[in-house]
Design an enzyme around this catalytic site. Structure first.
Site, PDB file in Angstrom:
ATOM      1  N   LYS A  85       0.849  -1.192   0.000  1.00 60.18           N
ATOM      2  CA  LYS A  85       0.000   0.000   0.000  1.00 60.18           C
ATOM      3  C   LYS A  85       0.889   1.247   0.000  1.00 60.18           C
ATOM      4  CE  LYS A  85      -3.633  -0.079   2.695  1.00 60.18           C
ATOM      5  NZ  LYS A  85      -4.428  -0.239   3.952  1.00 60.18           N
TER       6      LYS A  85
HETATM    7  C1  E4P Z   1      -7.546   0.509   4.426  1.00 59.46           C
HETATM    8  O1  E4P Z   1      -6.939  -0.498   4.661  1.00 59.46           O
HETATM    9  C2  E4P Z   1      -7.561   1.699   5.290  1.00 59.46           C
HETATM   10  O2  E4P Z   1      -6.285   1.880   5.797  1.00 59.46           O
HETATM   11  C3  E4P Z   1      -8.564   1.548   6.393  1.00 59.46           C
HETATM   12  O3  E4P Z   1      -9.723   0.908   5.936  1.00 59.46           O
HETATM   13  C4  E4P Z   1      -8.903   2.870   7.050  1.00 59.46           C
HETATM   14  O4  E4P Z   1      -9.957   2.633   7.919  1.00 59.46           O
HETATM   15  P1  E4P Z   1     -10.395   3.635   9.082  1.00 59.46           P
HETATM   16  O5  E4P Z   1     -10.914   4.874   8.439  1.00 59.46           O
HETATM   17  O6  E4P Z   1     -11.454   2.872   9.795  1.00 59.46           O
HETATM   18  O7  E4P Z   1      -9.194   3.867   9.941  1.00 59.46           O
END
Ligand code: E4P
Length: 220
Positions: A85
């Site tokens: 990522k």
């Molecule tokens: C994806 O993997 C994102 O990092 C994650 O879903 C962010 O989620 P949040 O907004 O609940 O922290």
């Protein structure tokens, strides 16, 4: 369709991977920090639970292209089926392009606008992760963003998939799937809400009671 669990909670992964046909697990630095295991310890533990065919996502912390690339190559070596990522910012687009040229699979993350997602896809990301709830929480419209981004990908970058992320409610997940997102990553608490079905439980109890009244035991 692909369903991922958005967590580093090993017990939750074990519990939910037995119930849901998951495609893998996604993490981000905040999620990993809650589990207290560094990635070189955590990733093998997740891999042992989910098996060899599932995908794991792990995120770089670096902000500059060169160090993003170095970190991505390190992460890529930690697990045989990892997608890296990379934040979809200017330096991230450069890193995604360089990694794509080296056949390292990437996901453009922290997407808050359709054009940002399209740029990450155009740079070579295999997935883009729009942050649905975080956009909703700041007065935006997360689902509308996913709808527009899906249209853009269908038109211009059909090999890139939306992996919709940041969910607080089951209906956000449903709306993303209806918008055509091919993948969603769901936190354990939202997954449990989606699996709970009180009305169905009542119906099943009623079937049992009606049967028992007449036949006295539950064998068919
Ligand atoms: C994806 O993997 C994102 O990092 C994650 O879903 C962010 O989620 P949040 O907004 O609940 O922290």
């Amino acid at each position: 369709m692909e369903i991922y669990l958005d967590t580093a909670d090993l017990d939750a992964i074990e519990e939910l991977s037995e119930i849901l046909p998951i495609a893998g697990v996604t993490t981000n630095p905040s999620i990993v920090a809650t589990g207290k295991h560094p990635l070189n310890v955590l990733l093998p533990k997740i891999r042992r639970i989910i098996g060899p065919s599932c995908t794991i996502f792990a995120q770089v912390l670096a902000r500059e292209p060169e160090s993003m690339i170095d970190e991505a190559l390190y992460l890529n070596d930690l697990d045989p089926k990892l997608v890296v990522k990379i934040p979809a910012i200017a330096s991230g687009f450069a890193a995604i392009m360089a990694l794509s040229a080296r056949s390292v699979r990437t996901l453009g993350t922290a997407i808050y606008s359709p054009m940002q997602g399209l740029f990450a896809a155009h740079a070579g990301a295999c997935y883009v992760a729009p942050y649905v709830n975080r956009l909703d929480a700041t007065g935006g419209d997360g689902i509308k963003m996913v709808q527009s981004l899906q249209k853009l990908l269908d038109l211009h970058e059909p090999s890139c998939s939306i992996l919709a992320a940041s969910f607080r409610t089951p209906s956000q997940v449903l709306d993303c799937l209806l918008a055509g997102a091919r993948a969603v990553t769901i936190p354990p608490d939202v997954a449990r809400q989606m699996l709970a079905s009180p009305a169905v439980d009542v119906a099943i109890e009623r079937f049992e009671k009606d049967w028992l009244k007449v036949f006295g035991n539950l064998s068919a």
